[in-house]
Design an enzyme around this catalytic site. Sequence first.
Site, PDB file in Angstrom:
ATOM      1  N   ASN A  13       0.680  -1.098   0.118  1.00 14.78           N
ATOM      2  CA  ASN A  13      -0.044   0.285  -0.373  1.00 14.78           C
ATOM      3  C   ASN A  13       0.880   1.275  -0.100  1.00 14.78           C
ATOM      4  O   ASN A  13       1.103   1.397   0.460  1.00 14.78           O
ATOM      5  CB  ASN A  13      -0.916  -0.267   1.548  1.00 14.78           C
ATOM      6  N   HIS A  16       0.769   6.448   1.849  1.00 16.87           N
ATOM      7  CA  HIS A  16       1.531   7.452   2.720  1.00 16.87           C
ATOM      8  C   HIS A  16       2.970   8.054   1.514  1.00 16.87           C
ATOM      9  O   HIS A  16       3.939   9.250   2.336  1.00 16.87           O
ATOM     10  CB  HIS A  16       2.039   6.357   3.928  1.00 16.87           C
ATOM     11  N   HIS A  49      -5.387   3.744  -1.263  1.00 16.06           N
ATOM     12  CA  HIS A  49      -7.315   4.246  -1.210  1.00 16.06           C
ATOM     13  C   HIS A  49      -7.452   5.142  -1.242  1.00 16.06           C
ATOM     14  O   HIS A  49      -6.833   5.908  -1.187  1.00 16.06           O
ATOM     15  CB  HIS A  49      -6.733   3.868   0.750  1.00 16.06           C
ATOM     16  N   ARG A  51      -9.438   7.854  -0.577  1.00 17.02           N
ATOM     17  CA  ARG A  51     -10.426   8.549   0.402  1.00 17.02           C
ATOM     18  C   ARG A  51     -11.215   9.368   0.158  1.00 17.02           C
ATOM     19  O   ARG A  51     -11.286   9.939  -0.973  1.00 17.02           O
ATOM     20  CB  ARG A  51     -10.079   8.711   1.447  1.00 17.02           C
ATOM     21  N   ARG A  55      -6.998  13.162   0.467  1.00 14.81           N
ATOM     22  CA  ARG A  55      -6.149  12.985   2.118  1.00 14.81           C
ATOM     23  C   ARG A  55      -5.161  12.686   1.258  1.00 14.81           C
ATOM     24  O   ARG A  55      -3.864  13.252   1.644  1.00 14.81           O
ATOM     25  CB  ARG A  55      -5.364  12.858   3.349  1.00 14.81           C
ATOM     26  N   GLU A  76      -8.597   0.270  -2.803  1.00 13.66           N
ATOM     27  CA  GLU A  76      -9.120   0.365  -1.826  1.00 13.66           C
ATOM     28  C   GLU A  76     -10.672   1.609  -1.778  1.00 13.66           C
ATOM     29  O   GLU A  76      -9.914   3.156  -2.117  1.00 13.66           O
ATOM     30  CB  GLU A  76      -8.726   0.346  -0.492  1.00 13.66           C
ATOM     31  N   THR A 107      -8.204   3.644   8.292  1.00 12.51           N
ATOM     32  CA  THR A 107      -9.574   2.696   8.607  1.00 12.51           C
ATOM     33  C   THR A 107      -9.454   1.731  10.420  1.00 12.51           C
ATOM     34  O   THR A 107      -8.464   1.436  10.180  1.00 12.51           O
ATOM     35  CB  THR A 107      -9.208   1.405   7.670  1.00 12.51           C
ATOM     36  N   GLU A 157     -10.898  -9.300   2.925  1.00 10.32           N
ATOM     37  CA  GLU A 157      -9.561  -8.980   3.954  1.00 10.32           C
ATOM     38  C   GLU A 157      -9.982  -8.946   5.229  1.00 10.32           C
ATOM     39  O   GLU A 157     -11.140  -8.168   5.596  1.00 10.32           O
ATOM     40  CB  GLU A 157      -8.941  -7.905   2.928  1.00 10.32           C
ATOM     41  N   HIS A 200      -3.605  -4.297   7.590  1.00  6.52           N
ATOM     42  CA  HIS A 200      -3.346  -3.701   8.943  1.00  6.52           C
ATOM     43  C   HIS A 200      -2.626  -3.373   9.806  1.00  6.52           C
ATOM     44  O   HIS A 200      -2.843  -4.204  10.438  1.00  6.52           O
ATOM     45  CB  HIS A 200      -5.296  -3.596   9.313  1.00  6.52           C
TER      46      HIS A 200
HETATM   47  N1  PXP Z   1      -5.681  -3.191   4.232  1.00  6.96           N
HETATM   48  C1  PXP Z   1      -6.736  -2.849   4.335  1.00  6.96           C
HETATM   49  C2  PXP Z   1      -8.090  -3.333   3.598  1.00  6.96           C
HETATM   50  C3  PXP Z   1      -6.606  -1.103   4.553  1.00  6.96           C
HETATM   51  O1  PXP Z   1      -7.275   0.001   4.619  1.00  6.96           O
HETATM   52  C4  PXP Z   1      -5.319  -0.696   4.919  1.00  6.96           C
HETATM   53  C5  PXP Z   1      -5.031   1.229   4.856  1.00  6.96           C
HETATM   54  O2  PXP Z   1      -5.007   1.707   4.026  1.00  6.96           O
HETATM   55  C6  PXP Z   1      -4.503  -1.890   4.414  1.00  6.96           C
HETATM   56  C7  PXP Z   1      -4.144  -3.143   4.117  1.00  6.96           C
HETATM   57  C8  PXP Z   1      -2.998  -1.304   4.831  1.00  6.96           C
HETATM   58  O3  PXP Z   1      -2.345  -0.752   5.989  1.00  6.96           O
HETATM   59  P1  PXP Z   1      -1.347  -0.693   7.227  1.00  6.96           P
HETATM   60  O4  PXP Z   1      -1.487   1.125   6.236  1.00  6.96           O
HETATM   61  O5  PXP Z   1      -2.021  -0.353   8.064  1.00  6.96           O
HETATM   62  O6  PXP Z   1       0.221  -2.039   6.267  1.00  6.96           O
END
Ligand code: PXP
Length: 252
Positions: A13, A16, A49, A51, A55, A76, A107, A157, A200
Amino acid sequence: MNGANKKIRLGVNIDHVATLRNARGTFYPDPLKIALMLEHLGVDGITVHLREDRRHIIDQDVTKLVDEVSLPINLEMAATKEMQLIALNLIPHAVCLVPERREERTTEGGLDVVREERELKAFITPLLEKKIRVSIFVSAQLEQIEAAARIGAPVVELNTGIFCNYYCENKMEEYTNEISKLRKAVICANQLGLEVHGGHGLSYETVKFVAAIPGIRELNIGHFLISEAIFEGISSAVKKMRKEIDLAQNCM
Ligand code: PXP
């Protein structure tokens, strides 16, 4: 080796990277640039993601990723009309439906599929018709998984964030309990014919527990990997994460 004797796929992901860019309103660091690097590093997919408040990832990022990256893109998004139109227009490889609240930092939990069963079924139908792989982000609750199967989602997931939080707080009884819930959730989902992903809050430490659960096919990891990349570079961070997953899955 666990599961269907296949290596767990690692999706990264990259939200960031965009967070850092947007902090200054610059054009760098570009999420596309890291996605192309990740392609060469042999990861299995890119997750972003989009959003409602944009952001971090913005619409143009998703368009560029879908157009220019050969890896599967997992989008996402919340189950809103706006997002559905974007997905139907861009046709990413996959969509992962997540709950979204403006005031949350990230999330916070899984979707309540039980409560929104009818709406979610109608929502995912056109996505499935376009051959987009739909996954539903849920907590490790059997009733949510059963509801995901009833609406015809091929993938769930599982939210690993609860486990990770307990682990970081050193709450052993709670995190052991959560891992056991995740195990049961994977068994239930697999029995219903669902593919299981997890994500997550995962780090080098916590991923060991999750990757050791038989039956998980994909892990999506973001914040920790991008954070580690600051110190050691994305290549090293991805390699270390891959190694922890493979060791836990016993397929080195
Ligand atoms: N899976 C989902 C559904 C999420 O919403 C996120 C965060 O956007 C992640 C995985 C990745 O989480 P993390 O950034 O904490 O590794």
